[in-house]
Design a protein around this motif. Structure first.
Motif, PDB file in Angstrom:
ATOM      1  N   TYR A   1      -4.870  89.913  37.357  1.00  0.00           N
ATOM      2  CA  TYR A   1      -6.336  88.933  36.601  1.00  0.00           C
ATOM      3  C   TYR A   1      -6.689  89.790  35.549  1.00  0.00           C
ATOM      4  O   TYR A   1      -6.986  90.916  35.425  1.00  0.00           O
ATOM      5  CB  TYR A   1      -7.109  88.662  37.744  1.00  0.00           C
TER       6      TYR A   1
ATOM      7  N   VAL B   1      -2.886  86.066  39.285  1.00  0.00           N
ATOM      8  CA  VAL B   1      -2.932  84.544  38.838  1.00  0.00           C
ATOM      9  C   VAL B   1      -1.563  84.090  38.152  1.00  0.00           C
ATOM     10  O   VAL B   1      -0.724  84.972  37.967  1.00  0.00           O
ATOM     11  CB  VAL B   1      -4.159  84.416  37.277  1.00  0.00           C
TER      12      VAL B   1
ATOM     13  N   ASP C   1      -0.269  78.232  27.425  1.00  0.00           N
ATOM     14  CA  ASP C   1      -0.809  77.222  27.035  1.00  0.00           C
ATOM     15  C   ASP C   1       0.203  76.146  27.546  1.00  0.00           C
ATOM     16  O   ASP C   1       0.224  74.911  26.934  1.00  0.00           O
ATOM     17  CB  ASP C   1      -1.037  76.891  25.761  1.00  0.00           C
TER      18      ASP C   1
ATOM     19  N   GLY D   1     -11.792  86.618  31.751  1.00  0.00           N
ATOM     20  CA  GLY D   1     -11.710  85.484  30.923  1.00  0.00           C
ATOM     21  C   GLY D   1     -10.730  84.449  31.556  1.00  0.00           C
ATOM     22  O   GLY D   1     -10.693  83.422  31.401  1.00  0.00           O
ATOM     23  N   ASP D   2      -9.929  85.016  32.726  1.00  0.00           N
ATOM     24  CA  ASP D   2      -9.049  83.890  33.295  1.00  0.00           C
ATOM     25  C   ASP D   2      -9.771  83.090  34.130  1.00  0.00           C
ATOM     26  O   ASP D   2     -10.671  83.166  34.766  1.00  0.00           O
ATOM     27  CB  ASP D   2      -7.909  84.820  34.171  1.00  0.00           C
ATOM     28  N   SER D   3      -9.338  81.925  34.040  1.00  0.00           N
ATOM     29  CA  SER D   3      -9.985  80.570  35.190  1.00  0.00           C
ATOM     30  C   SER D   3      -9.475  81.146  36.454  1.00  0.00           C
ATOM     31  O   SER D   3      -8.281  81.174  36.852  1.00  0.00           O
ATOM     32  CB  SER D   3      -9.491  79.329  34.393  1.00  0.00           C
ATOM     33  N   MET D   4     -10.423  80.635  37.349  1.00  0.00           N
ATOM     34  CA  MET D   4     -10.185  80.829  38.763  1.00  0.00           C
ATOM     35  C   MET D   4      -9.380  79.789  39.322  1.00  0.00           C
ATOM     36  O   MET D   4      -8.776  79.928  40.342  1.00  0.00           O
ATOM     37  CB  MET D   4     -11.636  80.949  39.538  1.00  0.00           C
ATOM     38  N   LYS D   5      -9.304  78.802  38.542  1.00  0.00           N
ATOM     39  CA  LYS D   5      -8.245  77.706  38.851  1.00  0.00           C
ATOM     40  C   LYS D   5      -6.976  78.340  38.708  1.00  0.00           C
ATOM     41  O   LYS D   5      -5.719  77.621  39.325  1.00  0.00           O
ATOM     42  CB  LYS D   5      -8.204  76.523  37.845  1.00  0.00           C
ATOM     43  N   GLN D   6      -6.454  79.296  38.072  1.00  0.00           N
ATOM     44  CA  GLN D   6      -5.206  80.038  38.078  1.00  0.00           C
ATOM     45  C   GLN D   6      -4.907  80.923  38.822  1.00  0.00           C
ATOM     46  O   GLN D   6      -3.661  81.479  38.771  1.00  0.00           O
ATOM     47  CB  GLN D   6      -5.124  80.760  36.546  1.00  0.00           C
TER      48      GLN D   6
END
Length: 364
Positions: free
Chosen positions: A190, A212, A180, A193-198
């Motif tokens: 990856y 990621v 965070d 639940g990981d954001s694709m932005k990462q």
């Protein structure tokens, strides 16, 4: 008369060839050496590579390279082209070569890194001879190379129970691995639940695996390893053998290695001699990352049990610095009553302090 003539011819040939080797034998000789890796852990094997070049038309029937090396670097069984004479601290290593004109010879030697430390090889002596085997000249060369032998790492299962519990506690805070923080700490695979932005698209394209960006956690899972260099227990009037200090360094390195490989942050405090470092005591703040891990292990390779500040003063400084809510592992051969009192003072300030006393702790 014929015998005299033959002796005269032989003497003339001998003097001519000897003069040629004395005049040109040292020209065009180049020697290089290097280890197969810049570092190794104690007990591992590496390769010492030698390269000798004769860059002239005159052949060298024999040439011997001699150098002094630390005895902690142990060679395998020497062959006919290598000789090793070992002492307690140093050993003489000699390699024998034969070089035709314009020739480069490469040779490899397996070396056991028997003890931690930073070992540097620099100067050497080169002796070459003529066609009849007599020495024709000596040449001093420089071929610098270095290897850092890091402390031996013990398996987590071989660490004392109290140490394993300390590591689990340091890494077991709620959400200890929650990423965070804005600071990127590397990359990882990856997870659902990981954001694709990462997603790190550059690393993904290079590896063919979805990766990621890994971010730091704002939750405090730092650990500080405090290593005591004192070997003399004045209260009990006894001296702990140097082997106990080597065991202490190995324990400290193992804890730091396992903590950081599990995602934690580790720092180090040491009150002894640490190579050319002048910090008294040596203090490295907790951080994460592979670079920080090997920087700590590299420092520990040069630790010596030469006390530069007594442990009692180090504990007093930590308490006075306002240290709070820290996970501290104190590794020492012993604790005096005053040192125990200062450890309790750190605990009363809200720190968790675990002690590993080598002469009492049993390996589980």
């Amino acid at each position: 008369m014929a015998v005299v003539w033959l002796l005269t011819v032989f003497a003339a040939v001998y003097l001519v060839q000897r003069g040629a080797f004395r005049l040109w034998g040292a020209k065009g000789i180049r020697y290089e050496r290097s280890f197969s890796a810049p570092y190794a852990f104690a007990g591992q094997r590496v390769t010492l590579n030698e390269t000798l070049t004769n860059g002239k038309p005159l052949p060298l029937p024999w040439i011997r390279i001699e150098t002094m090396m630390p005895s902690m670097l142990r060679f395998g069984s020497p062959g006919s082209e290598m000789a090793v004479s070992s002492g307690q601290l140093l050993q003489n290593h000699a390699s024998l070569f034969s070089l035709p004109p314009f020739t480069k010879v490469r040779r490899k030697h397996e070396v056991l890194c028997a003890h931690r430390g930073v070992f540097r090889l620099s100067s050497l002596t080169c002796t070459f001879g003529d066609l009849l085997g007599t020495p024709a000249g000596t040449l001093a060369l420089t071929a610098d190379c270095e290897i850092a032998v890091l402390p031996a790492i013990r398996e987590a299962a071989r660490l004392p129970v109290s140490v394993r519990q300390f590591m689990q506690s340091s890494l077991g805070h709620p959400e200890a691995f929650r990423e965070d923080h804005y600071q990127i700490a590397g990359i990882r695979a990856y997870r659902s639940g990981d954001s694709m932005k990462q997603v790190n698209w550059s690393a993904t394209a290079k590896t063919g695996q979805l990766l990621v960006n890994k971010r730091e956690s704002m939750v405090d899972n730092d650990a500080i390893v405090l290593l005591n260099a004192e070997l003399l227990d004045a209260a009990e009037n006894r001296r702990v053998p140097p082997e106990a200090f080597e065991e202490a360094v190995s324990f400290a390195a193992s804890v730091i290695h396992h903590l950081m490989n599990s995602g934690g942050k580790a720092g180090l405090v040491f009150n002894g001699q640490a190579g050319e470092r002048r910090d008294v005591p040596l203090r490295v703040e907790p951080r994460a990352g592979r670079e920080h891990l090997f920087a700590l292990l590299r420092l520990m390779a040069e630790f010596e049990p030469v006390v530069r500040r007594e442990l009692a003063y180090v504990l007093e400084e930590l308490a006075a610095s306002g240290l709070r809510n820290a996970n501290v592992l104190l590794i020492s051969a012993f604790l005096t009553p005053k040192q125990r009192m200062l450890v309790d003072r750190l605990r009363q300030s809200g720190n968790r302090v675990e002690t590993l006393l080598l002469y009492r702790e049993a390996i589980a």
